[in-house]
Structure formats: C-alpha cells, structure tokens
Design a protein around this motif. Structure first.
Motif: not given
Length: 121
Positions: A5-31
């Motif tokens: 459960k802890k490994a799955v939770t860590g994997n989800i958090e890592a994916r969320l962090a990667a998704l947040r980074a991608d969204i920030e990069a996308l916002q920068t590109d859009m600007k």
C-alpha cells in the motif's frame, strides 16, 4: 500489505508530482506562445499600417498629378477662349458699325427674351 500500500501510494504521489511539473511546463509554454502570437500580431498590424500608408501616399500623388493636369488643360482652354473672343470681338464691332439698327434690334430682342426667362420664376 502495508508495504504494498505504501509503495502504491508513493507511486501515485510520484505520478502526481510529475503531472504537476508537466502542467507547470505546459503553462510556461502557453505563456511563451501567447507572447509569440502577440508579437506576430503586432508585426502584422504594423505591416498592414505601412501598406495602408503607402497606398494613401500613392493616392495623394495621383490626385495631385491629376489636379496639375486638369489645371494645365483649363489654362489651355482659357487661352483658346480668350483668343477666340479677341478674334470675334473685332468682327462683331465691324458688324455693329456696318449695321447699327439691326444690331440694336437684335440686342433689344435678346434682352427682352432673357428678361422674360429670368423674371418668370
């Protein structure tokens, strides 16, 4: 299970962090894209303005040239009319001297005719 459960939770958090980074990069590109589009639009507007100014300058030059040509033509017609009047004035004077009564009657008839037209309303 707790480890899984802890490994799955860590994997989800890592994916969320990667998704947040991608969204920030996308916002920068859009600007950046918005800035590029604004710059291109400004350049296009400036180009359109220069084209309009060039067309207006050509139209003014054409109007000035046409006015000069019209003035020259009018001066030619004026000269021709003056010459014709001078030539015919001598002939008219000779005719009046030769036949004064007929000239008086013609002038009086024209006066009556024009007076009737202009006073009629």
């Amino acid at each position: 299970m707790a480890a899984k459960k802890k490994a799955v939770t860590g994997n989800i958090e890592a994916r969320l962090a990667a998704l947040r980074a991608d969204i920030e990069a996308l916002q920068t590109d859009m600007k950046g894209l918005y800035g590029d589009v604004s710059e291109v639009a400004s350049e296009r507007a400036a180009l359109a303005m220069r084209s309009a100014e060039e067309i207006a300058d050509r139209a003014v030059a054409l109007a000035e040239e046409t006015a000069r040509e019209a003035k020259a033509t009018a001066l030619e017609y004026k000269a021709e009319a003056t010459e014709w009047a001078e030539e015919n004035a001598d002939e008219l004077r000779d005719h009046v001297r030769a036949q004064p009564i007929q000239s008086l009657l013609i002038a009086g008839g024209l006066g009556v005719f024009l007076g009737a037209i202009f006073l009629r309303r």
